[in-house]
Design an enzyme around this catalytic site. Structure first.
Site, PDB file in Angstrom:
ATOM      1  N   HIS A   5       0.823  -1.210   0.000  1.00 30.60           N
ATOM      2  CA  HIS A   5       0.000   0.000   0.000  1.00 30.60           C
ATOM      3  C   HIS A   5       0.853   1.255   0.000  1.00 30.60           C
ATOM      4  O   HIS A   5       0.525   2.246  -0.644  1.00 30.60           O
ATOM      5  CB  HIS A   5      -0.915   0.021   1.235  1.00 30.60           C
ATOM      6  CG  HIS A   5      -2.087  -0.878   1.098  1.00 30.60           C
ATOM      7  ND1 HIS A   5      -2.862  -1.270   2.152  1.00 30.60           N
ATOM      8  CD2 HIS A   5      -2.635  -1.450   0.009  1.00 30.60           C
ATOM      9  CE1 HIS A   5      -3.820  -2.059   1.719  1.00 30.60           C
ATOM     10  NE2 HIS A   5      -3.702  -2.185   0.428  1.00 30.60           N
ATOM     11  N   ARG A  47      -1.522 -12.938 -19.660  1.00 28.41           N
ATOM     12  CA  ARG A  47      -0.717 -14.159 -19.491  1.00 28.41           C
ATOM     13  C   ARG A  47      -1.409 -15.032 -18.450  1.00 28.41           C
ATOM     14  O   ARG A  47      -1.239 -14.819 -17.247  1.00 28.41           O
ATOM     15  CB  ARG A  47       0.684 -13.809 -19.002  1.00 28.41           C
ATOM     16  CG  ARG A  47       1.545 -13.063 -20.001  1.00 28.41           C
ATOM     17  CD  ARG A  47       2.912 -12.784 -19.396  1.00 28.41           C
ATOM     18  NE  ARG A  47       3.928 -12.499 -20.388  1.00 28.41           N
ATOM     19  CZ  ARG A  47       4.371 -11.283 -20.676  1.00 28.41           C
ATOM     20  NH1 ARG A  47       3.890 -10.237 -20.048  1.00 28.41           N
ATOM     21  NH2 ARG A  47       5.314 -11.107 -21.589  1.00 28.41           N
ATOM     22  N   ARG A  67      -4.387 -15.084 -23.664  1.00 31.27           N
ATOM     23  CA  ARG A  67      -3.505 -16.116 -24.209  1.00 31.27           C
ATOM     24  C   ARG A  67      -3.728 -17.402 -23.431  1.00 31.27           C
ATOM     25  O   ARG A  67      -3.712 -17.395 -22.196  1.00 31.27           O
ATOM     26  CB  ARG A  67      -2.039 -15.689 -24.071  1.00 31.27           C
ATOM     27  CG  ARG A  67      -1.087 -16.788 -24.513  1.00 31.27           C
ATOM     28  CD  ARG A  67       0.343 -16.354 -24.446  1.00 31.27           C
ATOM     29  NE  ARG A  67       0.835 -16.291 -23.083  1.00 31.27           N
ATOM     30  CZ  ARG A  67       2.044 -15.840 -22.770  1.00 31.27           C
ATOM     31  NH1 ARG A  67       2.861 -15.392 -23.711  1.00 31.27           N
ATOM     32  NH2 ARG A  67       2.442 -15.818 -21.514  1.00 31.27           N
ATOM     33  N   GLU A 119       5.518 -16.098 -32.387  1.00 27.23           N
ATOM     34  CA  GLU A 119       6.701 -15.942 -31.528  1.00 27.23           C
ATOM     35  C   GLU A 119       7.740 -17.018 -31.800  1.00 27.23           C
ATOM     36  O   GLU A 119       8.724 -17.128 -31.084  1.00 27.23           O
ATOM     37  CB  GLU A 119       6.291 -15.957 -30.051  1.00 27.23           C
ATOM     38  CG  GLU A 119       5.533 -17.197 -29.625  1.00 27.23           C
ATOM     39  CD  GLU A 119       5.186 -17.197 -28.138  1.00 27.23           C
ATOM     40  OE1 GLU A 119       5.814 -16.465 -27.366  1.00 27.23           O
ATOM     41  OE2 GLU A 119       4.294 -17.968 -27.758  1.00 27.23           O
ATOM     42  N   ASP A 176      10.110 -14.164 -27.351  1.00 25.84           N
ATOM     43  CA  ASP A 176      10.472 -15.501 -27.819  1.00 25.84           C
ATOM     44  C   ASP A 176      10.918 -15.492 -29.278  1.00 25.84           C
ATOM     45  O   ASP A 176      11.824 -16.241 -29.653  1.00 25.84           O
ATOM     46  CB  ASP A 176       9.290 -16.466 -27.642  1.00 25.84           C
ATOM     47  CG  ASP A 176       9.234 -16.987 -26.210  1.00 25.84           C
ATOM     48  OD1 ASP A 176      10.298 -17.347 -25.677  1.00 25.84           O
ATOM     49  OD2 ASP A 176       8.145 -17.007 -25.624  1.00 25.84           O
ATOM     50  N   ARG A 184      17.134 -16.330 -23.979  1.00 25.67           N
ATOM     51  CA  ARG A 184      17.120 -14.982 -23.407  1.00 25.67           C
ATOM     52  C   ARG A 184      17.747 -14.932 -22.013  1.00 25.67           C
ATOM     53  O   ARG A 184      18.143 -13.879 -21.534  1.00 25.67           O
ATOM     54  CB  ARG A 184      15.724 -14.365 -23.406  1.00 25.67           C
ATOM     55  CG  ARG A 184      14.626 -15.137 -22.711  1.00 25.67           C
ATOM     56  CD  ARG A 184      13.318 -14.309 -22.632  1.00 25.67           C
ATOM     57  NE  ARG A 184      12.151 -15.060 -23.095  1.00 25.67           N
ATOM     58  CZ  ARG A 184      10.892 -14.728 -22.821  1.00 25.67           C
ATOM     59  NH1 ARG A 184      10.633 -13.663 -22.121  1.00 25.67           N
ATOM     60  NH2 ARG A 184       9.890 -15.453 -23.267  1.00 25.67           N
ATOM     61  N   CYS A 244       3.127  -7.834 -28.765  1.00 26.23           N
ATOM     62  CA  CYS A 244       3.001  -7.806 -27.311  1.00 26.23           C
ATOM     63  C   CYS A 244       4.329  -8.112 -26.626  1.00 26.23           C
ATOM     64  O   CYS A 244       4.401  -8.177 -25.413  1.00 26.23           O
ATOM     65  CB  CYS A 244       1.914  -8.775 -26.846  1.00 26.23           C
ATOM     66  SG  CYS A 244       2.199 -10.464 -27.380  1.00 26.23           S
TER      67      CYS A 244
HETATM   68  C1  PEP Z   1       6.819 -13.007 -25.989  1.00 24.80           C
HETATM   69  O1  PEP Z   1       7.298 -14.134 -26.123  1.00 24.80           O
HETATM   70  O2  PEP Z   1       7.194 -12.015 -26.645  1.00 24.80           O
HETATM   71  C2  PEP Z   1       5.759 -12.756 -25.012  1.00 24.80           C
HETATM   72  C3  PEP Z   1       5.156 -11.576 -24.954  1.00 24.80           C
HETATM   73  O3  PEP Z   1       5.402 -13.760 -24.182  1.00 24.80           O
HETATM   74  P1  PEP Z   1       6.193 -14.236 -22.883  1.00 24.80           P
HETATM   75  O4  PEP Z   1       7.169 -13.142 -22.552  1.00 24.80           O
HETATM   76  O5  PEP Z   1       5.129 -14.444 -21.880  1.00 24.80           O
HETATM   77  O6  PEP Z   1       6.821 -15.498 -23.332  1.00 24.80           O
HETATM   78 MG    MG Z   2       6.399 -15.982 -25.405  1.00 24.95          MG
END
Ligand code: PEP
Ligand code: MG
Length: 566
Positions: free
Chosen positions: A186, A293, A329, A428, A452, A462, A499
């Site tokens: 808070h 997500r 998703r 992706e 991805d 990554r 996204c």
């Molecule tokens: C992505 O892979 O770009 C994505 C937005 O999904 P996440 O980061 O949840 O794998």
């Molecule tokens: Mg992804």
């Protein structure tokens, strides 16, 4: 320098006011006159509720409704018959009001603290605040007057409670430093709402810092600079001015359309992880949600969420969005997202393994129950379904078949849903990029997941710093992939969004405008920044930049050039 959690952005330079904890000590005693003690307790509750109402009114005027509701929640908690009843029972057994309040509050504090869940643990802070307020009233302790703090004060305390926040005069408090709290506590929410830079969870802050000493609060990086040199004061004064200028400028984009300099409109959505995050999306002026997500609904528990539980969560998010689009998703587990109770086998190569849509299509009951929950929620707003990790047309077809089966089941049961719900693909994987033309024919929309897509295109994990130099969305291969996905989607007449994190990158934005992206989905704090970035470019300018970039051969050349233009 002291390190903590940067919980409210910005820079404050000022003199410390340590808010020492007041002594709420008392000697527990047996009471003979139980009725009198009950009356003392009830009077204390009345005073507490009056004080809290006044504080809530003050906060409502200075900050807003939502922040006031946090304090009003305290009244609801203490007026709750269960908590109040338990305290009364102890008093009736002969315990004094102070000890009874303390014992029952402790029970709730321990219970909430033990959950490990940030939001529930927050309730523990609320109960502590209530306990201290009630004990203060019962013991006749005078409250510290934060409202008396002079201009240029940095508040330093163990814990900033909502009731303390109520006394803050925004024009006098330049920073907040606490020993406890997190991004979602808070105090963080209130500090952000008051736009006061805050660094939380600085160990022993209240004892390490002394009243009147000059410090710098860097709420952006989570640092507290002690005994600053004049050069540091100058440096942070400049940072503060630039930050405030930028904030004023960004605020001028609130409530505006998202459009380029030559008037092309874009959709600017948010990425969320819980239904409650939908509020953040709305507060941030997001025009919808481009990525929900859903794996967070499956995590931190021991069994699968039921169809009803999921339905409630999706419906809640949709209702918060009041008709704005919500792209849900379907479950994207595996790879870096583990759910222990699913008992997924250990794989040598989990990112290339049995995950996301692959797992869902093999666990049809679980998948169908998620799809049914999404369909049922679609009766309450503009909901769309998105499949992650698609690599082949068959996967899209199988997913869509399941959507049709779920629709048929719901029809038989007479349950409402959106008959024309859109079903899209999260592009992706490298495969989805290469067959974007084929997928576009059977998909209602694309959303490019660059997080991805970059990894799968570059064959670079990554999370692995040794190959981090390859993991960049500005690699020529990734840019070609993005361009091709957008162009194939556009020629099939479907909308193409992004996204992944790259959607909020100022260097990527002119390229996306040139390639023809129509929707950006970014984290809530990035919404106004992205709207501002988009407003800077005309299509012709973006095309000139994109043309140059697409002729370049290396990531280094591309990023060096883009840095000169944005
Ligand atoms: C992505 O892979 O770009 C994505 C937005 O999904 P996440 O980061 O949840 O794998
Ligand atoms: Mg992804």
């Amino acid at each position: 320098m002291l390190k903590g959690i940067g919980a409210s952005e910005g820079y404050g330079i000022g003199r410390v006011m340590v808010i020492a904890e007041q002594s709420l000590e008392y000697t527990p005693k047996e009471v003979a006159d139980v009725d009198a003690e009950l009356e003392r307790f009830h009077n204390a509750i009345d005073v507490f509720c009056d004080n809290t109402m006044q504080q809530a009114d003050a906060i409502r005027k200075s900050t807003g409704d939502k922040e006031a509701e946090i304090l009003e929640g305290h009244i609801a908690i203490i007026r709750d018959p269960f908590m109040g009843g338990e305290i009364e029972n102890l008093i009736k057994s002969g315990q004094c009001a102070e000890a009874s309040v303390e014992q029952i509050c402790k029970m709730f504090i321990d219970m909430f603290s033990a959950t490990g869940d940030d939001l529930t643990m927050q309730r523990a802070t609320d109960v502590k605040d209530i306990r201290d307020g009630l004990l203060g009233i019962l013991l006749g302790v005078k409250e510290v007057k934060i409202s008396d703090a002079p201009a240029g004060t940095v508040l330093v305390c163990r814990e900033l409670t909502p009731s303390m926040t109520a006394g803050i005069k925004k024009e006098n408090i330049v920073g907040i430093v606490t020993e406890t709290g997190s991004q979602t506590s808070h105090s963080a929410i209130l500090a952000r709402a008051l736009e006061i830079p805050a660094v939380l969870s600085v160990p022993n802050a209240a004892t390490q810092l002394s009243s009147d000493e000059l410090i710098i609060v860097d709420g952006t990086e989570g640092n507290v600079v002690t005994a600053p040199e004049q050069s540091q004061v100058d440096e942070y004064t400049a940072k503060r001015e630039a930050f405030l200028r930028e904030r004023r400028e960004l605020e001028s984009f609130r409530g505006k359309k998202t459009e380029s300099a030559d008037g092309t409109e874009y959709e600017l959505f948010c990425n969320i992880g819980t239904p409650k995050d939908a509020t953040k999306a709305v507060d941030a002026d997001g025009e919808g949600v481009g990525l929900f997500r859903t794996e967070f609904l499956f995590m931190d528990r021991n069994t699968l969420p039921t169809e009803d539980e999921q339905f409630e969560a999706y419906k809640q998010a949709s209702l918060i969005l009041k008709g704005k689009p919500l792209i849900i998703r379907t479950l994207d587990i595996g790879g870096d997202k583990e759910i222990p109770y699913l008992g997924l086998a250990k794989e040598d190569n989990p990112f290339m393994g049995f995950r996301a849509i692959r797992y869902c299509l093999k666990n049809r009951d679980m998948f169908k129950s998620q799809i049914k929950a999404i369909l049922r929620a679609s009766a309450f707003g503009d909901i769309r379904i998105m499949f992650p990790l698609i690599t082949a047309v068959e996967e899209l077809r199988a997913g869509k078949e399941l959507v049709e089966e779920a629709k048929a089941d719901l029809k038989v049961s007479g349950i409402d849903f959106d008959e024309n719900i859109q079903v899209g693909v999260m592009t992706e994987t490298a495969a989805s990029g290469v067959i974007a033309d084929l997928l576009a024919k059977e998909s209602d929309f694309f959303s490019i997941g660059t997080n991805d897509l970059t990894g799968y295109t570059m064959a670079a994990d990554r999370g692995n710093s040794d190959v981090g130099y390859l993991y960049s969305p500005f690699q020529p291969s990734v840019l070609r992939m993005i361009k091709s996905i957008i162009e194939n989607g556009r020629s099939a007449g479907i909308s193409v969004g992004m996204c992944g994190e790259a959607a909020a990158n100022p260097m990527m934005i002119p390229l996306l405008i040139s390639f023809g992206l129509t929707e950006f989905s970014v984290s809530a704090p990035s919404v106004l920044k992205v709207r501002k970035c988009i407003s800077k470019w005309t299509k012709a300018e973006a095309d000139t930049i994109a043309k140059k970039v697409m002729e370049m051969s290396t990531e280094a050349e591309i990023t060096a050039y883009l840095k000169t233009v944005v």
